[in-house]
Design a protein around this motif. Structure first.
Motif, short mmCIF file in Angstrom:
data_model
loop_
_atom_site.label_atom_id
_atom_site.label_comp_id
_atom_site.label_asym_id
_atom_site.label_seq_id
_atom_site.Cartn_x
_atom_site.Cartn_y
_atom_site.Cartn_z
N GLY A 65 10.74 -15.65 -37.80
CA GLY A 65 11.56 -16.85 -37.83
C GLY A 65 12.08 -17.08 -39.23
O GLY A 65 12.01 -16.21 -40.10
N PHE A 66 12.59 -18.29 -39.46
CA PHE A 66 13.18 -18.58 -40.76
C PHE A 66 13.03 -20.06 -41.07
O PHE A 66 13.13 -20.91 -40.18
CB PHE A 66 14.67 -18.21 -40.76
N SER A 67 12.77 -20.37 -42.34
CA SER A 67 12.79 -21.74 -42.83
C SER A 67 12.95 -21.70 -44.35
O SER A 67 12.25 -20.93 -45.03
CB SER A 67 11.50 -22.49 -42.47
N ASP A 85 15.93 -25.13 -40.96
CA ASP A 85 15.11 -24.47 -39.95
C ASP A 85 13.62 -24.62 -40.25
O ASP A 85 13.22 -24.94 -41.38
CB ASP A 85 15.49 -23.00 -39.76
N SER A 113 19.49 -24.77 -37.31
CA SER A 113 20.72 -23.96 -37.28
C SER A 113 21.22 -23.73 -35.85
O SER A 113 22.43 -23.75 -35.61
CB SER A 113 20.49 -22.61 -37.97
N ASP A 118 12.57 -19.55 -32.62
CA ASP A 118 12.12 -18.97 -33.89
C ASP A 118 12.72 -19.71 -35.09
O ASP A 118 12.34 -19.45 -36.24
CB ASP A 118 12.42 -17.47 -33.96
N HIS A 119 13.62 -20.66 -34.81
CA HIS A 119 14.20 -21.49 -35.86
C HIS A 119 13.85 -22.97 -35.70
O HIS A 119 13.89 -23.73 -36.66
CB HIS A 119 15.72 -21.32 -35.89
N SER A 120 13.50 -23.36 -34.49
CA SER A 120 13.24 -24.77 -34.22
C SER A 120 11.79 -25.05 -33.80
O SER A 120 11.40 -26.21 -33.67
CB SER A 120 14.17 -25.27 -33.10
N GLU A 243 25.34 -22.40 -32.92
CA GLU A 243 24.87 -21.91 -34.22
C GLU A 243 25.71 -22.49 -35.36
O GLU A 243 26.93 -22.57 -35.30
CB GLU A 243 24.94 -20.39 -34.27
N ALA A 260 21.07 -18.55 -40.83
CA ALA A 260 19.69 -18.30 -40.40
C ALA A 260 19.55 -17.09 -39.50
O ALA A 260 18.56 -16.38 -39.55
CB ALA A 260 19.14 -19.54 -39.70
N CYS A 261 20.55 -16.83 -38.64
CA CYS A 261 20.42 -15.72 -37.70
C CYS A 261 21.72 -14.93 -37.52
O CYS A 261 21.71 -13.81 -37.04
CB CYS A 261 19.94 -16.22 -36.34
N HIS A 321 14.70 -12.19 -42.16
CA HIS A 321 14.45 -12.46 -40.74
C HIS A 321 14.93 -11.31 -39.85
O HIS A 321 14.30 -10.26 -39.79
CB HIS A 321 15.10 -13.79 -40.36
#
Length: 370
Positions: A65-67, A85, A113, A118-120, A243, A260-261, A321
């Motif tokens: 994921g990402f933050s 994120d 995002s 995997d982002h939320s 997105e 983010a993605c 990511h």
């Protein structure tokens, strides 16, 4: 959308990413997690040897994921903190926020995002931590504000993956609006581009798709129908139109892009930012969505655009990511040390240079070769 303010300092702390990078050479302004712990976090000292101890129980963990914590500051003004994120789950964001000693109560807003877990997935966990932190501040007599959850309004009930036309797995989009409110978050929905953090961070609207090779999430699906009567169907959802990317304009450096993605394609993201702001791209951060074998043919034109067609080329690209090993190799081959291996726990500081803003060469709009 109000004007985007140019900042004098940008600090980014990566709180969730697939990778942990401890030893790779980093450019000036980048700091490894280990160095942050040893120099700033008062590590325990062994009573016999007198040496600081690497207490790995208190270090960050990686997750799919990402933050990123984004801190912006204009000289003479208070800094602003927003979270871009929250990673995939309740545990990684909670552990890593504590590990990096994030001043949680100062985070004004969480920007999600897009509606993929995997982002939320860590949003509710972070908001619970925020509630605890603000209660502590209230007990000290300090004023606090609720944290805003900045969301695209079109949250699907579910998303799916159908590589061969049949859904083989369902993907949770993330928490519902009601669930966010129940843990104290203030829900703001924005389908359009807008600025936050007193105008220092831009959050995009829908990203225009203009390239011929960036075709979204292959096999992406979403569930549409009436949830109350449990009827509906899976429909194609490859574009992931909810997105959004974020951007910060640093004085004398240019735009720092957070994608983010990149389901829309990082070239489409960069093209949109260049068209909107007419500013050089200094740094590109985040997932480039080039990891899986069915996306291999996108790597060459993506790298060619970033290295050769965009002028000036970005100073740094941080492929994280979902970027994938092959794209990192290709970017390093094309950009050299401009391709920076970055991961969870790394901090980046970009100091602005106001004096360069008065130099005509810097203000020349970027160009894109056909």
């Amino acid at each position: 959308m109000g004007p985007v303010k140019t900042v004098d300092k940008l600090t980014v702390t990566f709180l969730v990413d697939n990778s942990i990078e401890w030893f790779t050479k980093l450019p000036p302004g980048f700091t490894h997690e280990m160095r942050v712990h040893l120099s700033e976090h008062d590590p325990p000292i062994d009573p016999i040897t007198g040496a600081p101890v690497l207490d790995l129980e208190k270090y960050c963990c990686g997750a799919h994921g990402f933050s990123a914590l984004i801190e912006t500051q204009i000289e003479g003004s208070d800094p602003h903190l927003v979270l871009f994120d929250t990673g995939p789950d309740s545990r990684s964001i909670a552990r890593n926020v504590v590990s990096m000693k994030v001043p949680i109560e100062r985070v004004e807003r969480v920007i999600i995002s897009h509606w993929h877990s995997d982002h939320s997935g860590g949003l509710l966990s972070f908001l619970r931590l925020y509630q605890e932190a603000t209660k502590a501040q209230i007990n000290k007599g300090n004023a606090t504000q609720p944290c805003v959850a900045d969301l695209h309004p079109d949250r699907p009930y579910a998303r799916g993956i159908a590589p061969l036309g049949k859904v083989v797995a369902q993907v949770d989009p993330g928490p519902t609006f009601d669930a966010i409110r129940k843990v104290g978050g203030v829900v703001e929905t924005h389908p359009e581009g807008h600025t936050v953090a007193d105008g220092t961070v831009y959050v995009s609207g829908e990203i225009p798709r203009v390239t011929s090779f960036e075709n979204g999430l292959l096999g992406g699906m979403k569930w549409v129908g009436d949830v109350q009567i449990k009827q509906g169907e899976w429909v194609p959802d490859e574009d992931i139109v909810d997105e959004r990317y974020a951007a910060v304009d640093v004085a004398g450096k240019g735009l720092v892009i957070f994608s983010a993605c990149s389901h829309a394609g990082i070239v489409n993201v960069v093209r949109d930012a260049v068209e909107k702001f007419q500013r050089p791209i200094y740094m590109i951060i985040g997932g480039l969505h080039l990891a899986s074998p069915d996306l291999t043919d996108r790597i060459e034109p993506t790298v060619d655009f970033l290295a050769n067609k965009l002028r000036p080329a970005p100073m740094y690209v941080l492929p994280m990511h979902c970027s994938g090993f092959a794209s990192k190799i290709a970017l390093e081959r094309a950009l050299g040390e401009g391709c920076v291996p970055t991961g969870t726990g790394i901090r980046v500081v970009v100091d602005g240079q106001r004096n360069l803003e008065s130099q005509g060469g810097f203000m020349t709009p970027p160009t894109i070769a056909s």
